[in-house]
Design an enzyme around this catalytic site. Structure first.
Site, PDB file in Angstrom:
ATOM      1  N   HIS A 188       0.830  -1.213   0.000  1.00 33.23           N
ATOM      2  CA  HIS A 188       0.000   0.000   0.000  1.00 33.23           C
ATOM      3  C   HIS A 188       0.856   1.251   0.000  1.00 33.23           C
ATOM      4  CE1 HIS A 188      -3.830  -1.796  -0.026  1.00 33.23           C
ATOM      5  NE2 HIS A 188      -3.537  -2.580   0.987  1.00 33.23           N
ATOM      6  N   ARG A 294       1.466  -1.469 -32.066  1.00 33.11           N
ATOM      7  CA  ARG A 294       2.293  -2.196 -33.038  1.00 33.11           C
ATOM      8  C   ARG A 294       2.411  -3.650 -32.574  1.00 33.11           C
ATOM      9  NH1 ARG A 294       4.959   3.157 -33.390  1.00 33.11           N
ATOM     10  NH2 ARG A 294       5.296   3.653 -35.593  1.00 33.11           N
ATOM     11  N   ARG A 330      -2.777  -2.957 -34.757  1.00 32.00           N
ATOM     12  CA  ARG A 330      -2.373  -3.165 -36.144  1.00 32.00           C
ATOM     13  C   ARG A 330      -1.906  -4.607 -36.295  1.00 32.00           C
ATOM     14  NH1 ARG A 330       2.550   0.213 -38.447  1.00 32.00           N
ATOM     15  NH2 ARG A 330       3.812  -1.080 -37.082  1.00 32.00           N
ATOM     16  N   GLU A 428      -0.475   4.207 -46.218  1.00 36.58           N
ATOM     17  CA  GLU A 428       0.975   4.367 -46.117  1.00 36.58           C
ATOM     18  C   GLU A 428       1.652   4.493 -47.473  1.00 36.58           C
ATOM     19  OE1 GLU A 428       2.691   1.946 -42.566  1.00 36.58           O
ATOM     20  OE2 GLU A 428       1.219   0.651 -43.529  1.00 36.58           O
ATOM     21  N   ASN A 451       5.019   7.910 -41.739  1.00 36.13           N
ATOM     22  CA  ASN A 451       6.431   7.494 -41.835  1.00 36.13           C
ATOM     23  C   ASN A 451       6.668   6.792 -43.173  1.00 36.13           C
ATOM     24  OD1 ASN A 451       6.276   8.300 -39.192  1.00 36.13           O
ATOM     25  ND2 ASN A 451       6.264   6.237 -38.349  1.00 36.13           N
ATOM     26  N   ASP A 452       5.812   5.804 -43.447  1.00 37.22           N
ATOM     27  CA  ASP A 452       5.969   5.107 -44.720  1.00 37.22           C
ATOM     28  C   ASP A 452       5.446   5.932 -45.884  1.00 37.22           C
ATOM     29  OD1 ASP A 452       7.389   2.692 -44.361  1.00 37.22           O
ATOM     30  OD2 ASP A 452       5.706   1.933 -43.184  1.00 37.22           O
ATOM     31  N   ARG A 462      13.547   5.507 -45.377  1.00 37.57           N
ATOM     32  CA  ARG A 462      13.470   6.019 -44.006  1.00 37.57           C
ATOM     33  C   ARG A 462      14.605   5.522 -43.121  1.00 37.57           C
ATOM     34  NH1 ARG A 462       7.943   3.234 -41.541  1.00 37.57           N
ATOM     35  NH2 ARG A 462       8.836   3.698 -39.514  1.00 37.57           N
ATOM     36  N   CYS A 499      -1.309   8.308 -37.587  1.00 33.94           N
ATOM     37  CA  CYS A 499      -0.574   7.613 -36.525  1.00 33.94           C
ATOM     38  C   CYS A 499       0.933   7.618 -36.791  1.00 33.94           C
ATOM     39  CB  CYS A 499      -1.096   6.201 -36.313  1.00 33.94           C
ATOM     40  SG  CYS A 499      -0.860   5.147 -37.736  1.00 33.94           S
TER      41      CYS A 499
HETATM   42  C1  PEP Z   1       3.964   4.679 -40.417  1.00 41.69           C
HETATM   43  O1  PEP Z   1       4.449   4.102 -41.384  1.00 41.69           O
HETATM   44  O2  PEP Z   1       3.746   5.905 -40.362  1.00 41.69           O
HETATM   45  C2  PEP Z   1       3.636   3.906 -39.203  1.00 41.69           C
HETATM   46  C3  PEP Z   1       3.007   4.474 -38.200  1.00 41.69           C
HETATM   47  O3  PEP Z   1       4.035   2.616 -39.139  1.00 41.69           O
HETATM   48  P1  PEP Z   1       5.529   2.152 -38.795  1.00 41.69           P
HETATM   49  O4  PEP Z   1       6.296   3.375 -38.372  1.00 41.69           O
HETATM   50  O5  PEP Z   1       5.418   1.141 -37.721  1.00 41.69           O
HETATM   51  O6  PEP Z   1       5.988   1.596 -40.103  1.00 41.69           O
HETATM   52 MG    MG Z   2       4.411   1.937 -41.560  1.00 39.86          MG
END
Ligand code: PEP
Ligand code: MG
Length: 548
Positions: A188, A294, A330, A428, A451-452, A462, A499
């Site tokens: 506690h 993820r 995902r 993506e 990102n992708d 990347r 995302c």
């Molecule tokens: C993306 O591609 O923006 C993404 C969120 O997925 P990851 O970075 O896991 O490829």
């Molecule tokens: Mg991605």
């Protein structure tokens, strides 16, 4: 400098002088009394006062740490009414004619011993509660004021152990951190420290009386304390502490508030997580849900294909813990930079343009169905969204949905419950943007993986840091793709989120809101700063720059 390790109760940094906290030395004499009735009366008065104190501590703890954490004090008050405990104490006073102090010590210690020898871990922990109320009654009998033991200067307290009552009584304005030699992470005291936001280290064997007055730092992130830290280390950890404090102040300001702009538009701010161990971060940063879970961690952390049961447990834990918040999981996004040996993926010249994510899943259907069944089973325990990565065609989305249907039938045939859930895709690739209308018409949401999307739109690997000079994350092509996706989604009743990392770029928040984004899912530490920015935006004002 001395480095002492322990178990960290809370991620946080405390910096200050150590004050060794010693419970008062109460000398309990084994003397017989000439006035047992008088001793009994003394005990009764002390017991009643102790009950009163526990009720007051309950009220203080509700304010400092919340109702759940405070519950322990109402249990204490009840324990002080326990017939077995009272009868045992009275017998020692009246029949054996011992003084009240001695009777309390013997009767309460015996009761604590009974609890500590129990198998059940919950019952075992109750021994600490008995010691706590024993100390409370003895303090009253001896006229000790426990509040006076903390000292008058702000300090990190070091103690052998602290009872919940001692912890709540501490003056929080003077309490920088806690280090104890004993105590468990679920005691506690630890729960109270966590709810009060105090960095604390338990089971720190090295804690010593010699630390009294020395400068120290508790580094809750690394489960250690530095005694007499070097100036460099102090500087580094001070910076970290400042960031934490800002974050905490933001949390106080925003907790429970909607992410609504000045002119009244509300959007969802969710967190991206890499596995169940990040769930605490979602709660700590008061995110509205999880926009990207993820699921790769189940594959990357495993030496062989993870079973349906293993996956189900992980997904269920996330959705159940965070319910009713939405959790978007995902499906497996292995391949490219994320390789696992047991999958024996052939080597490719261009892995980023190769067999990855949904392409693996649709070519290894039994493998994919294992994950889908685990997800469908988890859907019965919370608010789940299932999201498919790297979708570039309607055919792929349809195949995914068909497999979901097949898996649902398989589960229902075995009388296994499947709940309701949403389906969505990650946008993506430029291809997905171009056919966003068709895709949105067949799912509940679109989540833009910037990102992708950036990698495939700008043809910038990347993984290649050498390309940084060519990378423009605000490239008009990306921003236009985002706007096109949002508009396509809305034309077909699908909600649209981001995302990828760009969602956390505060310089673009207003732009995204003007485009009509419904949700932004960002790394947990970006949640609060983003929420703060959103609440300061006024979309009724003219846009600062021309729209794209
Ligand atoms: C993306 O591609 O923006 C993404 C969120 O997925 P990851 O970075 O896991 O490829
Ligand atoms: Mg991605």
């Amino acid at each position: 400098m001395q480095v002492a390790t322990g178990k960290s109760v809370m991620n946080g940094i405390a910096i200050g002088k150590i004050k060794v906290y010693r419970a008062p030395d109460l000398e309990i004499r084994n003397e017989l009394s000439e006035d047992p009735e008088g001793e009994l009366e003394k005990f009764e008065r002390a017991r009643e006062k102790a009950i009163e104190q526990q009720n007051l501590l309950y009220e203080k703890a509700v304010v400092d740490a919340g109702e759940d954490s405070a519950e322990v004090f109402s249990v204490h008050a009840m324990m002080l009414e326990d017939d077995d405990l009272l009868d045992a104490t009275k017998e020692i006073i009246l029949k054996q004619k011992h003084c009240a102090e001695y009777a309390v010590k013997v009767a309460f210690d015996n009761q604590a011993k009974v609890f500590s020898e129990m198998e059940d871990p919950y019952m075992k922990e109750r021994a600490a509660d008995i010691y706590d109320i024993e100390q409370a009654v003895l303090n009253i009998l001896f006229g000790v004021d426990p509040e006076s033991m903390q000292g008058k200067e702000p300090a990190i307290l070091a103690a052998r152990d602290l009872t919940p009552s001692e912890t709540v009584r501490l003056d929080k304005s003077l309490l920088l951190g806690i280090i104890t030699k004993q105590g468990s992470l679920n005691s506690h005291t630890a729960i109270l420290a966590r709810s009060m936001g105090i960095p604390a280290l338990v089971q720190c064997d090295a804690a010593s009386e010699e630390w009294d007055g020395k400068e120290a730092i508790i580094d809750g992130y690394n489960s250690c304390a530095y005694i007499e830290p070097t100036p460099d280390l102090r500087k580094t950890l001070k910076k970290k502490q400042d960031v934490d404090l800002k974050q905490r102040a933001l949390l106080q300001e925003l907790k429970g508030k909607e992410n609504t702009t000045i002119d009244g538009r509300t959007i969802q701010v969710y967190a991206n997580i890499g596995g169940p161990s990040d769930i605490g971060l979602v709660q700590q940063n008061d995110a509205g849900g999880v926009g990207l879970f993820r699921s790769e961690f189940v594959y990357l952390n495993s030496k062989d294909y993870p079973t349906e049961e293993e996956q189900f447990r992980a997904y269920r834990h996330a959705v159940e813990t965070l319910a009713p918040k939405r959790v978007i999981i995902r499906t497996c996004d292995i391949g490219a930079d994320k390789q696992v040996d047991y999958m024996n993926m052939p080597k490719e010249d261009n892995p980023a343009l190769g067999v990855r994510a949904i392409r693996i899943c649709l070519s290894r259907r039994e493998f994919f169905k294992t994950q889908l069944r685990a997800l469908l089973r988890a859907s019965a325990f919370g608010n789940l969204g299932i999201m498919f990565p790297m979708i570039i065609s309607r055919r792929e989305l349809r195949e995914c949905k068909e497999l979901l249907r097949e898996c649902t039938e398989e589960l229902l045939a075995k009388d296994i419950r499947v709940g309701s859930y949403e389906t969505g895709i990650m946008v993506e690739t430029p291809a997905a943007v171009m056919i966003a209308d068709e895709l949105a018409a067949e799912c509940d949401f679109l989540s833009i993986g910037t990102n992708d999307l950036t990698q495939y739109t700008l043809a910038i690997d990347r993984q290649n840091a050498g390309l940084d000079p060519f990378l423009d994350t605000h490239h008009p092509a990306i921003l236009r793709e985002i706007r096109m996706t949002i508009e396509a989604g809305h034309r077909h009743g699908a909600w649209v989120g981001i995302c990828g990392e760009l969602g956390a770029d505060l310089a673009l928040t207003e732009t995204f809101l003007r485009m009509g984004i419904d949700e932004l899912s960002v790394n947990p530490v970006s949640v609060l700063p983003l929420r703060k920015i959103i609440r300061g935006i006024d979309l009724s004002r003219e846009a600062a720059e021309a729209e794209l």
